[in-house]
Design a protein around this motif. Structure first.
Motif, PDB file in Angstrom:
ATOM      1  N   TYR A   1       0.827  -1.214   0.000  1.00  0.00           N
ATOM      2  CA  TYR A   1       0.000   0.000   0.000  1.00  0.00           C
ATOM      3  C   TYR A   1       0.861   1.263   0.000  1.00  0.00           C
ATOM      4  CZ  TYR A   1      -2.947  -3.770   1.613  1.00  0.00           C
ATOM      5  OH  TYR A   1      -3.572  -4.979   1.733  1.00  0.00           O
ATOM      6  N   ALA A   2       2.068   1.160   0.519  1.00  0.00           N
ATOM      7  CA  ALA A   2       2.974   2.321   0.544  1.00  0.00           C
ATOM      8  C   ALA A   2       4.416   1.840   0.402  1.00  0.00           C
ATOM      9  CB  ALA A   2       2.796   3.076   1.873  1.00  0.00           C
ATOM     10  N   PRO A   3       4.780   1.340  -0.799  1.00  0.00           N
ATOM     11  CA  PRO A   3       6.129   0.792  -0.977  1.00  0.00           C
ATOM     12  C   PRO A   3       7.196   1.866  -0.760  1.00  0.00           C
ATOM     13  CG  PRO A   3       4.723   0.355  -2.881  1.00  0.00           C
ATOM     14  CD  PRO A   3       4.008   1.344  -2.034  1.00  0.00           C
ATOM     15  N   SER A   4       8.313   1.503  -0.147  1.00  0.00           N
ATOM     16  CA  SER A   4       9.336   2.527   0.057  1.00  0.00           C
ATOM     17  C   SER A   4      10.768   2.016  -0.066  1.00  0.00           C
ATOM     18  CB  SER A   4       9.143   3.188   1.426  1.00  0.00           C
ATOM     19  OG  SER A   4       9.178   2.204   2.436  1.00  0.00           O
ATOM     20  N   LEU A   5      10.956   0.723  -0.278  1.00  0.00           N
ATOM     21  CA  LEU A   5      12.329   0.215  -0.380  1.00  0.00           C
ATOM     22  C   LEU A   5      13.058   0.792  -1.582  1.00  0.00           C
ATOM     23  CD1 LEU A   5      12.286  -3.536   0.645  1.00  0.00           C
ATOM     24  CD2 LEU A   5      13.532  -1.647   1.671  1.00  0.00           C
ATOM     25  N   TYR A   6      12.270   1.153  -2.561  1.00  0.00           N
ATOM     26  CA  TYR A   6      12.791   1.738  -3.784  1.00  0.00           C
ATOM     27  C   TYR A   6      13.698   2.935  -3.485  1.00  0.00           C
ATOM     28  CZ  TYR A   6      12.411   3.106  -8.640  1.00  0.00           C
ATOM     29  OH  TYR A   6      12.689   3.413  -9.931  1.00  0.00           O
ATOM     30  N   THR A   7      13.324   3.721  -2.465  1.00  0.00           N
ATOM     31  CA  THR A   7      14.087   4.936  -2.162  1.00  0.00           C
ATOM     32  C   THR A   7      15.477   4.608  -1.597  1.00  0.00           C
ATOM     33  OG1 THR A   7      13.044   5.024   0.014  1.00  0.00           O
ATOM     34  CG2 THR A   7      12.054   6.391  -1.677  1.00  0.00           C
ATOM     35  N   TYR A   8      15.665   3.404  -1.076  1.00  0.00           N
ATOM     36  CA  TYR A   8      16.979   3.026  -0.553  1.00  0.00           C
ATOM     37  C   TYR A   8      17.895   2.558  -1.683  1.00  0.00           C
ATOM     38  CZ  TYR A   8      15.477   3.123   4.304  1.00  0.00           C
ATOM     39  OH  TYR A   8      15.047   3.518   5.534  1.00  0.00           O
TER      40      TYR A   8
END
Ligand SMILES: Nc1ncnc2c1ncn2[C@@H]1O[C@H](COP(=O)(O)OP(=O)(O)O)[C@@H](O)[C@H]1O
Ligand SMILES: [Mg+2]
Length: 291
Positions: A44-51
């Motif tokens: 629902y709120a992916p964020s690993l991409y930013t790492y």
């Protein structure tokens, strides 16, 4: 073939540090020579991409919907780890065996809706694909660890992620703990999973700690532990452990430089002398012994 350990990071509330700790753990395990897959199941709120910032050929969403093969969705980011291994591992102790693959979730809202608003029939087939993903990762990639980042609370994909894990870490942010909510998760969700062999642990994050500028600890092996309000954290940890029956696997202090950094990055790789890195190292040691 190694025995693959599958570890999921979950929480009742958002912003507890799941993604930060999962990403740093995975990177450090790879640096230590393990073969690791890190999956972004916070659909629902992916964020690993930013790492990691590397573009996958296909998203985990495509795999779950039956539109991609496992090798299309797993991105090899081992070079990101090697870059820091070479730079910091003096004395020729470069551990080349480590590998890190990432499975990213799409941030596009249409893709999120597709996974969330499915019929019972398509939910079932997505769940089957998810179980298959775990099997294929283990058999095709010879993995030591699968680390899963999840969405907070009781949601379809969080529960699925927890169901395939060998161990789950309920991550709590000190100072913002919902004891009732946490207890509800433990009694309603975790207890049924632990009945079938899943190990569950409390992971306290952002406990009261030092705010030490980087220059003061660069190169130091000293792990600065929480001092102020240490008693408070220990009390809350005791109450939670008593209520939930779960063991505290680790307590990680709050570091201001991490909290206020403008951009998320892998502290455990970029700053090996950082006390946060030492904490992640301890967590990894605990995982190796207890999971
Ligand atoms: N030990 C810590 N000390 C300071 N800041 C932290 C720590 N752990 C996480 N953070 C910060 O807290 C915020 C939320 O963390 P995040 O990993 O995104 O939480 P979640 O994935 O549970 O929503 C991020 O800005 C992160 O940098
Ligand atoms: Mg997150």
């Amino acid at each position: 073939m190694p025995t693959t350990k599958c570890v999921a990071f979950h929480s009742y509330k958002g912003g507890t540090g799941k993604t930060t700790i999962a990403a740093n753990c995975a990177a450090l395990l790879a640096k230590k020579g393990f073969k690791v897959a890190l999956l972004d199941l916070d659909v629902y709120a992916p964020s690993l991409y930013t790492y990691f910032g590397s573009e996958p050929r296909k998203w985990l969403n495509d795999y779950l919907l039956g539109d991609a093969a496992v090798e299309d969705v797993m991105t090899d980011v081992t070079e990101t780890v090697r870059e820091y291994t070479r730079k910091y591992d003096a004395g020729g102790r470069v551990q080349d065996g480590g590998r890190l693959w990432l499975g990213f979730c799409s941030m596009r809202k249409e893709e999120v809706y597709k996974l969330d608003s499915s019929t019972a029939e398509s939910s079932k087939s997505q769940l089957r694909r998810f179980i298959l993903l775990r099997e294929q990762l283990i058999s095709n990639y010879d993995l030591d660890y699968i680390i899963i980042d999840t969405s907070p609370g009781i949601r379809y994909w969080s529960i699925n992620a927890l169901a395939v894990a060998d161990a789950l870490f309920l991550t709590l942010k000190m100072g913002d703990i919902d004891i009732e909510g946490t207890n509800k998760l433990a009694s309603e969700i975790y207890s049924s999973l632990t009945k079938y062999g899943t190990r569950s642990f409390l992971l306290l994050n952002r406990v009261a700690g030092y705010c030490v500028p980087e220059a003061h600890f660069a190169g130091s092996d000293d792990v600065r532990m929480a001092v102020t309000e240490e008693g408070d954290s220990a009390d809350i940890a005791g109450v939670l452990a008593g209520k939930t029956g779960m063991e505290v696997i680790s307590s990680i202090p709050c570091y201001c430089d991490i909290q206020f950094s403008r951009k998320e990055f892998l502290t455990a790789l970029v700053q090996p002398g950082h006390p946060f890195t030492k904490q992640v190292e301890r967590l990894i040691e605990a995982v190796q012994i207890k999971v």
